[in-house]
Design a protein around this motif. Structure first.
Motif, PDB file in Angstrom:
ATOM      1  N   VAL A  96       0.835  -1.199   0.000  1.00  0.00           N
ATOM      2  CA  VAL A  96       0.000   0.000   0.000  1.00  0.00           C
ATOM      3  C   VAL A  96       0.871   1.251   0.000  1.00  0.00           C
ATOM      4  CG1 VAL A  96      -1.689   1.320   1.335  1.00  0.00           C
ATOM      5  CG2 VAL A  96      -1.927  -1.172   1.125  1.00  0.00           C
ATOM      6  N   TYR A  97       1.867   1.283   0.882  1.00  0.00           N
ATOM      7  CA  TYR A  97       2.722   2.466   0.975  1.00  0.00           C
ATOM      8  C   TYR A  97       3.531   2.668  -0.309  1.00  0.00           C
ATOM      9  CZ  TYR A  97       1.711   1.910   5.982  1.00  0.00           C
ATOM     10  OH  TYR A  97       1.097   1.770   7.202  1.00  0.00           O
ATOM     11  N   GLY A  98       4.057   1.574  -0.873  1.00  0.00           N
ATOM     12  CA  GLY A  98       4.806   1.699  -2.120  1.00  0.00           C
ATOM     13  C   GLY A  98       3.940   2.209  -3.255  1.00  0.00           C
ATOM     14  N   THR A  99       2.719   1.709  -3.318  1.00  0.00           N
ATOM     15  CA  THR A  99       1.810   2.131  -4.379  1.00  0.00           C
ATOM     16  C   THR A  99       1.400   3.590  -4.207  1.00  0.00           C
ATOM     17  OG1 THR A  99       1.023  -0.126  -4.673  1.00  0.00           O
ATOM     18  CG2 THR A  99      -0.414   1.638  -5.473  1.00  0.00           C
ATOM     19  N   HIS A 100       1.165   4.015  -2.970  1.00  0.00           N
ATOM     20  CA  HIS A 100       0.882   5.435  -2.724  1.00  0.00           C
ATOM     21  C   HIS A 100       2.021   6.299  -3.250  1.00  0.00           C
ATOM     22  CE1 HIS A 100      -2.802   6.411  -0.708  1.00  0.00           C
ATOM     23  NE2 HIS A 100      -2.676   5.463   0.196  1.00  0.00           N
ATOM     24  N   ALA A 101       3.249   5.939  -2.914  1.00  0.00           N
ATOM     25  CA  ALA A 101       4.412   6.732  -3.346  1.00  0.00           C
ATOM     26  C   ALA A 101       4.522   6.750  -4.860  1.00  0.00           C
ATOM     27  CB  ALA A 101       5.688   6.163  -2.716  1.00  0.00           C
ATOM     28  N   ALA A 102       4.270   5.608  -5.495  1.00  0.00           N
ATOM     29  CA  ALA A 102       4.354   5.552  -6.949  1.00  0.00           C
ATOM     30  C   ALA A 102       3.253   6.381  -7.613  1.00  0.00           C
ATOM     31  CB  ALA A 102       4.260   4.095  -7.411  1.00  0.00           C
ATOM     32  N   LEU A 103       2.024   6.269  -7.112  1.00  0.00           N
ATOM     33  CA  LEU A 103       0.908   6.980  -7.733  1.00  0.00           C
ATOM     34  C   LEU A 103       1.025   8.492  -7.588  1.00  0.00           C
ATOM     35  CD1 LEU A 103      -2.152   4.707  -6.870  1.00  0.00           C
ATOM     36  CD2 LEU A 103      -0.967   4.934  -9.057  1.00  0.00           C
ATOM     37  N   ARG A 104       1.626   8.947  -6.499  1.00  0.00           N
ATOM     38  CA  ARG A 104       1.827  10.396  -6.358  1.00  0.00           C
ATOM     39  C   ARG A 104       2.654  10.947  -7.517  1.00  0.00           C
ATOM     40  NH1 ARG A 104       3.124   8.977  -0.779  1.00  0.00           N
ATOM     41  NH2 ARG A 104       1.295   9.360   0.532  1.00  0.00           N
ATOM     42  N   ARG A 105       3.451  10.109  -8.115  1.00  0.00           N
ATOM     43  CA  ARG A 105       4.317  10.541  -9.210  1.00  0.00           C
ATOM     44  C   ARG A 105       3.766  10.135 -10.574  1.00  0.00           C
ATOM     45  NH1 ARG A 105       6.474   9.834  -4.506  1.00  0.00           N
ATOM     46  NH2 ARG A 105       8.221  11.184  -3.881  1.00  0.00           N
ATOM     47  N   MET A 106       3.135   8.992 -10.645  1.00  0.00           N
ATOM     48  CA  MET A 106       2.646   8.496 -11.933  1.00  0.00           C
ATOM     49  C   MET A 106       1.365   9.181 -12.394  1.00  0.00           C
ATOM     50  SD  MET A 106       3.281   4.384 -11.507  1.00  0.00           S
ATOM     51  CE  MET A 106       4.935   3.678 -11.487  1.00  0.00           C
ATOM     52  N   LEU A 107       0.424   9.396 -11.471  1.00  0.00           N
ATOM     53  CA  LEU A 107      -0.875   9.939 -11.875  1.00  0.00           C
ATOM     54  C   LEU A 107      -0.764  11.324 -12.514  1.00  0.00           C
ATOM     55  CD1 LEU A 107      -3.193   8.736  -8.962  1.00  0.00           C
ATOM     56  CD2 LEU A 107      -3.176   7.940 -11.345  1.00  0.00           C
ATOM     57  N   PRO A 108       0.021  12.262 -11.964  1.00  0.00           N
ATOM     58  CA  PRO A 108       0.120  13.567 -12.635  1.00  0.00           C
ATOM     59  C   PRO A 108       0.703  13.473 -14.043  1.00  0.00           C
ATOM     60  CG  PRO A 108       0.884  13.728 -10.366  1.00  0.00           C
ATOM     61  CD  PRO A 108       0.722  12.271 -10.661  1.00  0.00           C
ATOM     62  N   ARG A 109       1.519  12.454 -14.301  1.00  0.00           N
ATOM     63  CA  ARG A 109       2.117  12.281 -15.629  1.00  0.00           C
ATOM     64  C   ARG A 109       1.251  11.399 -16.535  1.00  0.00           C
ATOM     65  NH1 ARG A 109       7.162  12.012 -12.440  1.00  0.00           N
ATOM     66  NH2 ARG A 109       6.995   9.732 -12.337  1.00  0.00           N
ATOM     67  N   ASP A 110       0.226  10.774 -15.953  1.00  0.00           N
ATOM     68  CA  ASP A 110      -0.710   9.918 -16.683  1.00  0.00           C
ATOM     69  C   ASP A 110      -0.006   8.738 -17.353  1.00  0.00           C
ATOM     70  OD1 ASP A 110      -3.268   9.171 -17.513  1.00  0.00           O
ATOM     71  OD2 ASP A 110      -3.062  10.209 -19.439  1.00  0.00           O
ATOM     72  N   ARG A 111       0.963   8.152 -16.667  1.00  0.00           N
ATOM     73  CA  ARG A 111       1.621   6.944 -17.172  1.00  0.00           C
ATOM     74  C   ARG A 111       2.340   6.244 -16.027  1.00  0.00           C
ATOM     75  NH1 ARG A 111       7.155   7.565 -17.747  1.00  0.00           N
ATOM     76  NH2 ARG A 111       7.956   9.709 -17.769  1.00  0.00           N
ATOM     77  N   GLY A 112       2.511   4.947 -16.194  1.00  0.00           N
ATOM     78  CA  GLY A 112       3.209   4.157 -15.196  1.00  0.00           C
ATOM     79  C   GLY A 112       2.516   2.822 -14.981  1.00  0.00           C
ATOM     80  N   THR A 113       3.251   1.883 -14.429  1.00  0.00           N
ATOM     81  CA  THR A 113       2.731   0.532 -14.212  1.00  0.00           C
ATOM     82  C   THR A 113       3.096   0.053 -12.819  1.00  0.00           C
ATOM     83  OG1 THR A 113       2.936  -0.016 -16.568  1.00  0.00           O
ATOM     84  CG2 THR A 113       2.795  -1.857 -15.019  1.00  0.00           C
ATOM     85  N   LEU A 114       2.118  -0.546 -12.153  1.00  0.00           N
ATOM     86  CA  LEU A 114       2.308  -1.157 -10.839  1.00  0.00           C
ATOM     87  C   LEU A 114       2.156  -2.663 -10.987  1.00  0.00           C
ATOM     88  CD1 LEU A 114      -0.176   1.276  -9.148  1.00  0.00           C
ATOM     89  CD2 LEU A 114       2.295   1.338  -8.739  1.00  0.00           C
ATOM     90  N   VAL A 115       3.120  -3.412 -10.477  1.00  0.00           N
ATOM     91  CA  VAL A 115       3.062  -4.876 -10.521  1.00  0.00           C
ATOM     92  C   VAL A 115       3.200  -5.395  -9.096  1.00  0.00           C
ATOM     93  CG1 VAL A 115       4.022  -6.991 -11.485  1.00  0.00           C
ATOM     94  CG2 VAL A 115       4.144  -4.868 -12.800  1.00  0.00           C
ATOM     95  N   HIS A 116       2.255  -6.217  -8.677  1.00  0.00           N
ATOM     96  CA  HIS A 116       2.250  -6.745  -7.318  1.00  0.00           C
ATOM     97  C   HIS A 116       2.504  -8.247  -7.357  1.00  0.00           C
ATOM     98  CE1 HIS A 116       0.452  -2.864  -6.631  1.00  0.00           C
ATOM     99  NE2 HIS A 116      -0.594  -3.199  -7.373  1.00  0.00           N
ATOM    100  N   ALA A 117       3.552  -8.685  -6.682  1.00  0.00           N
ATOM    101  CA  ALA A 117       3.832 -10.114  -6.586  1.00  0.00           C
ATOM    102  C   ALA A 117       2.841 -10.736  -5.611  1.00  0.00           C
ATOM    103  CB  ALA A 117       5.260 -10.337  -6.110  1.00  0.00           C
ATOM    104  N   GLY A 118       2.007 -11.615  -6.128  1.00  0.00           N
ATOM    105  CA  GLY A 118       1.024 -12.283  -5.303  1.00  0.00           C
ATOM    106  C   GLY A 118       1.381 -13.739  -5.111  1.00  0.00           C
ATOM    107  N   SER A 119       0.372 -14.563  -4.919  1.00  0.00           N
ATOM    108  CA  SER A 119       0.589 -15.975  -4.634  1.00  0.00           C
ATOM    109  C   SER A 119      -0.718 -16.718  -4.837  1.00  0.00           C
ATOM    110  CB  SER A 119       1.061 -16.142  -3.183  1.00  0.00           C
ATOM    111  OG  SER A 119       1.043 -17.499  -2.784  1.00  0.00           O
TER     112      SER A 119
END
Length: 339
Positions: free
Chosen positions: A121-144
């Motif tokens: 959650v914290y990593g995604t928050h930090a990433a989205l603060r930067r990606m959303l204003p630029r309207d690009r970026g990808t989040l990948v979550h290692a699941g199981s």
């Protein structure tokens, strides 16, 4: 190809010092991406940087605990300051406890949740603060596979993975509703030969082991890189065992409960007694002085490839081949019938 793509993309990997995260570092580095590596263990991080540089990539080591949102935010800012705008953020970091639920202390359960779920959650928050204003970026979550199917002796880990699954679905809906080009996807992984079975806190009488079949972390890394390049799918399943487990759980979860009650304890332990001095990375990193790398103790019995994963990546071609085959069979039958 734009300038950013020509120089390689900027990729952040949490849990980069060992296991799946370490294999992911090597996979992205091999294609020339610039890497920000987040983990707690100094020796493991140094090894990950060496791995990246040996493959010709630039890598930035950042010692940080993903359970600390301020540290994660600072790491994201440093990554952008030194490497450039973030293109991909890969959440891998986790910790856990191998023990029956009644033998896990409340503060230990809280710690697993803070690292293994809230760290995403914290990593995604930090990433989205930067990606959303630029309207690009990808989040990948290692699941199981355990994001859908809980198993005994891993209640804390299963709880975190279930939480990630529900959170990821909600996040994906919100991103789709907003119209942004930022994408999020999840990769559901099988049992893997990683150092986690040597450094996760254990109260089992015998040494912990993954449930067979076991795959090498490179398979997981290839899947995560593929997902980063093809993030429109909501999730990917990796390994025949993952697909079989998830389908069985959807059809007959009660029967699976009983099966795991009978087999789940022995299948997660070897015949060797657990060493009294076995390291534990719940509160402190186990790789501060020793670099564990990507692999664990089960290389001899682990698989490097998965037909299921190959089929997932080539499902369009397989579908076309199946239709062609069915059409040819129908035509042959029609000709025989006409004769």
């Amino acid at each position: 190809m734009n300038g950013s793509a020509a120089r390689g993309r900027v990729v952040v990997v949490t849990g980069a010092s060992g296991g799946v995260g370490r294999a992911v570092v090597r996979a992205f580095a091999a294609r020339g991406d610039r890497l920000a590596l987040i983990a707690r263990g100094g020796a493991g991080l140094e090894g990950a940087v060496r791995d990246a540089e040996e493959r010709g990539a630039r890598a930035l080591a950042i010692e940080a605990d993903v359970a600390d949102p301020e540290a994660v935010e600072a790491a994201a800012q440093r990554a952008e300051d030194e490497l450039g705008p973030l293109d991909i953020w890969v959440n891998v970091a986790f910790t856990s406890v191998f023990a029956p639920f009644t033998e896990i202390d409340p503060d230990e359960f809280r710690r697993v949740t803070e690292v293994s779920y809230l760290g995403y959650v914290y990593g995604t928050h930090a990433a989205l603060r930067r990606m959303l204003p630029r309207d690009r970026g990808t989040l990948v979550h290692a699941g199981s596979a355990l994001a859908y199917r809980g198993i005994p002796l891993q209640s804390a880990y299963c709880g975190a993975k279930h939480a990630i699954q529900g959170w990821h679905e909600a996040l994906r809906c919100e991103l789709l509703a907003s119209g942004t080009r930022v994408r999020t996807t999840m990769v559901q992984l099988p049992a893997l030969d990683t150092p986690q079975f040597d450094w996760v806190l254990s109260r089992l009488p015998r040494r912990a082991r993954p449930v067979a079949p076991i795959y090498r972390p490179e398979l997981a890394a290839r899947a995560i890189v593929y997902a980063a390049d093809h993030p429109r799918r909501r999730e990917y399943w990796v390994g025949g065992s993952t697909a079989a487990t998830l389908m069985a759980n959807a059809v007959a979860p009660g029967l699976l409960d009983r099966y795991l009650a009978r087999t789940g304890f022995d299948s997660q332990q070897t015949d060797t007694p657990r060493p009294a001095d076995e390291p534990a990375n719940l509160w402190e990193p186990a790789d501060t002085r020793r670099d564990f790398g990507a692999h664990g103790r089960f290389a001899a019995s682990s698989h490097q490839h998965s037909f299921q994963w190959w089929a997932t990546r080539h499902r369009g071609a397989l579908a076309a081949a199946t239709l062609c085959g069915a059409g040819a069979a129908s035509l042959a039958w029609a000709r025989r019938a006409g004769d």
